[in-house]
Design a protein around this motif. Structure first.
Motif, PDB file in Angstrom:
ATOM      1  N   SER A  19     -24.748  19.487 -37.405  1.00 41.65           N
ATOM      2  CA  SER A  19     -24.875  19.818 -35.818  1.00 41.65           C
ATOM      3  C   SER A  19     -25.063  21.212 -35.545  1.00 41.65           C
ATOM      4  N   MET A  20     -24.363  22.359 -36.378  1.00 41.02           N
ATOM      5  CA  MET A  20     -24.616  23.562 -36.228  1.00 41.02           C
ATOM      6  C   MET A  20     -26.276  23.981 -36.511  1.00 41.02           C
ATOM      7  N   ALA A  21     -26.652  23.373 -37.590  1.00 41.09           N
ATOM      8  CA  ALA A  21     -28.204  23.560 -37.796  1.00 41.09           C
ATOM      9  C   ALA A  21     -29.057  23.191 -36.565  1.00 41.09           C
ATOM     10  N   PHE A  22     -28.834  22.014 -35.811  1.00 43.49           N
ATOM     11  CA  PHE A  22     -29.494  21.658 -34.842  1.00 43.49           C
ATOM     12  C   PHE A  22     -29.089  22.724 -33.503  1.00 43.49           C
ATOM     13  N   GLY A  23     -27.826  22.896 -33.671  1.00 43.05           N
ATOM     14  CA  GLY A  23     -27.367  23.700 -32.244  1.00 43.05           C
ATOM     15  C   GLY A  23     -27.897  25.088 -32.284  1.00 43.05           C
ATOM     16  N   ILE A  24     -27.972  25.626 -33.559  1.00 40.54           N
ATOM     17  CA  ILE A  24     -28.460  27.101 -33.719  1.00 40.54           C
ATOM     18  C   ILE A  24     -29.737  27.262 -33.003  1.00 40.54           C
ATOM     19  N   ALA A  25     -31.017  26.351 -33.275  1.00 46.08           N
ATOM     20  CA  ALA A  25     -32.272  26.046 -32.801  1.00 46.08           C
ATOM     21  C   ALA A  25     -32.130  26.396 -31.237  1.00 46.08           C
TER      22      ALA A  25
END
Length: 449
Positions: free
Chosen positions: A347-353
């Protein structure tokens, strides 16, 4: 209980106190967020002559030769990493630590010369990132911002409760009604904008808190950290992936920052380290396109290839990948991809973008509008309070007539305090201020309540 006037007053009062603390922080976060979104774009436009080569030919110099050009130009400095692009017109970019400064150094691989450099340390992006994360006062600022972000979640919950229309009223009408004038207009503007951005603001709070030192560093990040030591035979006892970052610039995937760095095996007598060209070629053979190569730290260090949304190398989090190579044999020591992350790290990997507006123009526009909406929420909240307050009074919302009802607000506060420990500190301070001090001093109470 939840529909009583006393409970509403309790919720309103908590909304006011939380807002009183949060407003300056939210304004700062929105402004610095805009700077961080647009500064990389502006920098590329202003320094297009550095980011792009003058002419593309069929015979670029090798990566080793490019590295040597930089090493010769900056003899007393440390070359930290190389950026590899899949665009032939992009110049080769190195990151170099020059004393207390970190600089981007550009090499025209076709002309075989250094085009110039740009300071990273003195950039607007690093200033905004430092302010965004620590208010430029280190750990204390980090804690203050974590309290503010936790309180913002309280603001969202209390705001939605106060906005929620009474029985028989239309949700759509309540979510679109902006009329009247004076304080009524500001109230409608505040509530309508607030309800439309509530879910997005909650997302930004959670993804932002994941970087905070307590909720993020001690809880979710520690729990989400990938166990590199299970893949690599040897790991460092002192270095983590966080050490690959430079001050003010986070480029290593979030869920690897706390993981120890793997170590290379002992070199065979007379064996030299593998070449930079070998590392780049191996990474490309493994599927990397736009990526970074981090250079070994010490004799047992490793070459590390990373492609991540955190490093702005890629936009699709599914392609997140970190590979460590033995600096002597070139063998793969550890290979961590998106599918190895746990659900929160994914979720963080997508959320960062999303958080940084990397998914194209629509994402940039959405982030910009969101930051402007947050600023409007802050301004409208302050204007409402200013117009409502009596002269020479701070004018907090009225206390519940039955102070025993105050405890009912705990049902809304308890989940926040349990999930976000730093919020508890702020809540305790507010309770002490409001109940123990001001409520027992008549003169102050006249001004306050």
């Amino acid at each position: 209980m939840f529909g009583t006037k006393d409970f509403y007053r309790s919720v309103w009062r908590w909304h006011f106190f939380a807002g009183l603390y949060v407003v300056p922080f939210l304004m700062m976060l929105a402004i610095t967020g805009l700077v961080m979104i647009f500064d990389p774009i502006i920098e590329r436009v202003l320094h297009d002559d550095l980011y792009k080569v003058s002419q593309v030919t069929d015979s670029p110099i090798s990566f080793e030769e490019r590295y040597q050009l930089v090493a010769d130009q900056y003899p007393d400095s440390t070359i930290k990493r190389l950026y590899v692009s899949d665009d032939a017109t992009d110049a080769t970019r190195f990151q170099v630590a020059v004393g207390d400064d970190t600089r981007s150094v550009f090499v025209d691989q076709y002309a075989g010369q250094i085009s110039g450099d740009i300071s990273i340390t003195d950039s607007w992006y690093v200033w905004a990132d430092d302010t965004h994360g620590t208010f430029m006062v280190g750990l204390t600022g980090d804690w203050l911002i974590e309290i503010a972000t936790s309180f913002t979640i309280l603001l969202i919950l209390t705001g939605v409760y106060m906005w929620w229309p009474q029985s028989g009223q239309s949700l759509w009408k309540a979510a679109t009604r902006i009329n009247g004038k004076g304080r009524s207009l500001w109230r409608d503007l505040h509530s309508v904008v607030g309800i439309w951005v509530a879910v997005i603001l909650l997302f930004f709070c959670i993804s932002g808190l994941a970087w905070a030192s307590v909720w993020g560093g001690k809880m979710v990040q520690a729990w989400s950290t990938f166990p590199v030591e299970q893949s690599a035979k040897n790991v460092s006892s002192t270095l983590t992936h966080e050490d690959l970052n430079v001050k003010g610039l986070k480029q290593v995937p979030w869920n690897l920052e706390q993981a120890p760095l793997p170590e290379s095996g002992a070199p065979v007598f007379g064996q030299d380290t593998i070449t930079l060209d070998r590392v780049v070629a191996d990474a490309k053979a493994m599927g990397f396109t736009r990526f970074q190569v981090h250079f070994p730290k010490g004799e047992t260090g490793v070459f590390t290839a990373t492609a991540s949304t955190m490093g702005r190398d890629i936009n699709n989090a599914l392609d997140d990948r970190t590979v460590h190579y033995d600096r002597y044999s070139g063998s793969v020591i550890a290979d961590v991809g998106f599918m190895d992350y746990n659900w929160f790290a994914k979720s963080m990997a997508f959320g960062i973008a999303l958080h940084m507006g990397q998914f194209g123009v629509w994402n940039l526009v959405a982030c910009t509008l969101f930051c402007l909406a947050v600023m409007l929420l802050c301004v409208s909240g302050v204007v409402m309070w200013w117009k409502r307050r009596p002269a020479k009074a701070l004018a907090a919302p009225p206390l519940p007539k039955d102070l025993k009802r105050w405890k009912h607000a705990v049902w809304m506060l308890l989940p926040i305090s349990l999930l976000f420990p730093m919020a508890t500190i702020g809540m305790v301070v507010i309770l002490l201020l409001d109940l123990l001090v001001l409520a027992s001093m008549p003169r102050l109470r006249k001004v306050w309540a």
